[in-house]
Design an enzyme around this catalytic site. Sequence first.
Site, PDB file in Angstrom:
ATOM      1  N   GLU A   1      -2.946   4.926  -4.195  1.00 60.74           N
ATOM      2  CA  GLU A   1      -3.969   4.402  -3.285  1.00 60.74           C
ATOM      3  C   GLU A   1      -4.747   5.540  -2.634  1.00 60.74           C
ATOM      4  O   GLU A   1      -5.970   5.535  -2.562  1.00 60.74           O
ATOM      5  CB  GLU A   1      -3.311   3.567  -2.170  1.00 60.74           C
ATOM      6  CG  GLU A   1      -2.695   2.261  -2.610  1.00 60.74           C
ATOM      7  CD  GLU A   1      -1.226   2.408  -2.978  1.00 60.74           C
ATOM      8  OE1 GLU A   1      -0.829   3.517  -3.429  1.00 60.74           O
ATOM      9  OE2 GLU A   1      -0.486   1.426  -2.840  1.00 60.74           O
TER      10      GLU A   1
ATOM     11  N   LYS B   1       2.210  12.823   1.918  1.00 61.02           N
ATOM     12  CA  LYS B   1       3.369  13.722   1.834  1.00 61.02           C
ATOM     13  C   LYS B   1       3.523  14.228   0.395  1.00 61.02           C
ATOM     14  O   LYS B   1       3.662  15.412   0.160  1.00 61.02           O
ATOM     15  CB  LYS B   1       4.618  12.967   2.298  1.00 61.02           C
ATOM     16  CG  LYS B   1       5.883  13.794   2.246  1.00 61.02           C
ATOM     17  CD  LYS B   1       7.022  13.064   2.937  1.00 61.02           C
ATOM     18  CE  LYS B   1       8.340  13.813   2.690  1.00 61.02           C
ATOM     19  NZ  LYS B   1       9.466  13.166   3.362  1.00 61.02           N
TER      20      LYS B   1
ATOM     21  N   GLU C   1      11.316  -0.611   7.117  1.00 61.32           N
ATOM     22  CA  GLU C   1      11.520   0.307   6.003  1.00 61.32           C
ATOM     23  C   GLU C   1      12.821   1.085   6.213  1.00 61.32           C
ATOM     24  O   GLU C   1      13.538   1.382   5.271  1.00 61.32           O
ATOM     25  CB  GLU C   1      10.329   1.263   5.903  1.00 61.32           C
ATOM     26  CG  GLU C   1      10.156   1.893   4.534  1.00 61.32           C
ATOM     27  CD  GLU C   1       8.778   2.501   4.379  1.00 61.32           C
ATOM     28  OE1 GLU C   1       7.825   1.747   4.113  1.00 61.32           O
ATOM     29  OE2 GLU C   1       8.645   3.722   4.541  1.00 61.32           O
TER      30      GLU C   1
ATOM     31  N   HIS D   1      -1.399 -17.628  23.376  1.00 63.23           N
ATOM     32  CA  HIS D   1      -2.218 -18.776  22.958  1.00 63.23           C
ATOM     33  C   HIS D   1      -2.032 -19.084  21.483  1.00 63.23           C
ATOM     34  O   HIS D   1      -2.825 -19.821  20.904  1.00 63.23           O
ATOM     35  CB  HIS D   1      -3.692 -18.503  23.272  1.00 63.23           C
ATOM     36  CG  HIS D   1      -3.940 -18.429  24.743  1.00 63.23           C
ATOM     37  ND1 HIS D   1      -4.355 -19.515  25.486  1.00 63.23           N
ATOM     38  CD2 HIS D   1      -3.776 -17.421  25.622  1.00 63.23           C
ATOM     39  CE1 HIS D   1      -4.465 -19.163  26.763  1.00 63.23           C
ATOM     40  NE2 HIS D   1      -4.114 -17.891  26.871  1.00 63.23           N
TER      41      HIS D   1
HETATM   42  C1  G6Q Z   1       7.422   6.209   4.688  1.00 61.69           C
HETATM   43  C2  G6Q Z   1       7.312   5.830   3.297  1.00 61.69           C
HETATM   44  C3  G6Q Z   1       5.934   5.438   2.848  1.00 61.69           C
HETATM   45  C4  G6Q Z   1       5.008   6.600   2.622  1.00 61.69           C
HETATM   46  C5  G6Q Z   1       3.786   6.103   1.863  1.00 61.69           C
HETATM   47  C6  G6Q Z   1       2.788   7.203   1.619  1.00 61.69           C
HETATM   48  O1  G6Q Z   1       8.432   6.547   5.232  1.00 61.69           O
HETATM   49  O2  G6Q Z   1       7.865   6.801   2.507  1.00 61.69           O
HETATM   50  O3  G6Q Z   1       5.325   4.538   3.733  1.00 61.69           O
HETATM   51  O4  G6Q Z   1       4.653   7.184   3.829  1.00 61.69           O
HETATM   52  O5  G6Q Z   1       4.189   5.530   0.673  1.00 61.69           O
HETATM   53  O6  G6Q Z   1       3.367   8.240   0.898  1.00 61.69           O
HETATM   54  P1  G6Q Z   1       2.641   9.633   0.796  1.00 61.69           P
HETATM   55  O7  G6Q Z   1       2.530  10.203   2.164  1.00 61.69           O
HETATM   56  O8  G6Q Z   1       3.499  10.467  -0.095  1.00 61.69           O
HETATM   57  O9  G6Q Z   1       1.282   9.386   0.212  1.00 61.69           O
END
Ligand code: G6Q
Length: 600
Positions: A265, A259, A406, A437
């Site tokens: 990462e 996003k 979250e 199990h």
């Molecule tokens: C979700 C969180 C979080 C996010 C990740 C990845 O609601 O905000 O899990 O999706 O940290 O973020 P980006 O999509 O910005 O890489």
Amino acid sequence: MSKLTRSPAWQALKAHHTAIEPVHMRQMFQDDPARFDRFSLRLGNLLFDYSKNRINGETIKLLVALAGQAELPACIGRMFGGERINFTERRAVLHTALRNCSGHPVYVGGMTRCAQATGAGMPPPRLLPQTAGCAITSDLASVVGSPSRMASSSTSNVSEADGKDVMPDVRRVLGLMRRFSDAVRNGQHVGYTGKPISDIVNIGIGGSDLGPLMACEALRPYASPKLRAHFVSNVDGTHLAETLKKLDAETTLFIVSSKTFTTQETLTNACSARAWLVGKLGDEQAVAKHFAAVSTNLKATGEFGINPDNVFEFWDWVGGRYSLWSAIGLPIALYIGMDRFEELLGGAYAMDEHFRSAPPERNMPVLLGLLGVWYGNFFGAGSNAVLPYDQYLHRFPAYLQQLEMESNGKRVDRDGNAVDYDTGMVVWGEPGTNGQHAFYQLIHQGTRMIPADFLAPLHSQNPGGEHHSILLANCFAQTEALMLGKTAGEARAELIAQGLHGEALEALLPHKVFPGNRPTNTLLFDKLDPHTLGMLIALYEHKVFVQGVVWNINSFDQWGVELGKQLAGKILPELCGAAAVSGHDASTNGLIGHLSGHAP
Ligand code: G6Q
């Protein structure tokens, strides 16, 4: 005491809990042969049996009153209406617009603190046959022939202006997804050396990973036999390395999903994947054919060097963990095809329409959410097990973990005051019989109450032999046993029948007793198709919403995640020797010092 815990509805539930605590569900079923009919609900092919809960008619009445006191119907209207209910980030919460099949516009609205406002403001729901696909239909017309595919996306990476109808952009991006996924699937979009794509690799984490991964696994029976889907999320180089080992660069398509397009990462994995690809194909130009991106940050995707034709946008009003319905779902669309993806949207829309129109006492997400409140706040339950009796749902608990923990892992209310009641529960689970199990022992005979959701399809995607009957028999037997338990009398009779008596019997007896009275919900569906999966996901999304409204918390921010994103940023240069180690506690200094003699 907070406003919530001293409220009449809360206090009434507290008193009611004292009355219901000693009552065993065995008794409840004996007293009311119609209990299943009273406490079950159908929506399309989905059956929600909540009769094996520690409730009676009065409980539901009181829980519904609690929801009413929190102005749940008005809050639902505000979410669907596009108000900026995620007030700490000044964002609307409009994942429902991404599957809005009504043909009605959806406007980004003004900032509202939903628990404080009054009045419903809910547009009348449009009824949709439960089996229908999504009439939202990707808008190819606005894609094909457009001079620039981003022409109308002037708002990317900035907050949408109030009053803007988001639907044209939603349809336009769905159209782009259709065009791209069709091209990849039918072999029109080929790799740099002219070979068709055989493997797609989503690089993303959190909300940009868990939803698409879970859905691709769940809908595997609908996947193209020519495509394999892989997901790389962990910054641990092993995740990428092990994935790349299986791949041929000439036929691999990477989708970088983020996003923000700033997540360490994801960018680290994307850079390494890019280096691998260029190394294998020997030309930077290959990147244009083998990389796509999904983001709200179009500037950053451009800087990363992704061909603008392969960039799919979404918007700040889509929360990460609510984003699989947006272009973040591109791996799903590639894997199962766009028609099937739109069926997934249609399933979610059917649940949306139910959620916004059904009365609370006959409303699946409302009941599911309120039952969680009942156990978490009045019985002191700390966790909720989600137990799918469908192997294809094996990542569903992990997906729900993020969705619920979250969203509702919050300790202050909307006014910033520390709450004096518990909020989000720990969510966990594994596919059904594997769990039996392993950890079911604790659910049956441990000291804690663990409310559990059992999910199962009536029909297997892989019928044959007795597998499915055995699977379902196990599922039903578990909820029955958790409810009934085994009394000392029953255990004694069993032991006597086995020839035991005297001291040996008495010594063994307490270990053979099961208290029962352990609550479960059962969700049965015809089979796990895209429409049904859409319904199930939306059911849990709205469950989370209901609980957030009752607890008066913001379910849509995630400052804890943001903290994690900042923390490593300080230590990384220290580990690399680019900055002096400073300002840490003795433990952290010790760990950094220990590493310095063993360079990673
Ligand atoms: C979700 C969180 C979080 C996010 C990740 C990845 O609601 O905000 O899990 O999706 O940290 O973020 P980006 O999509 O910005 O890489």
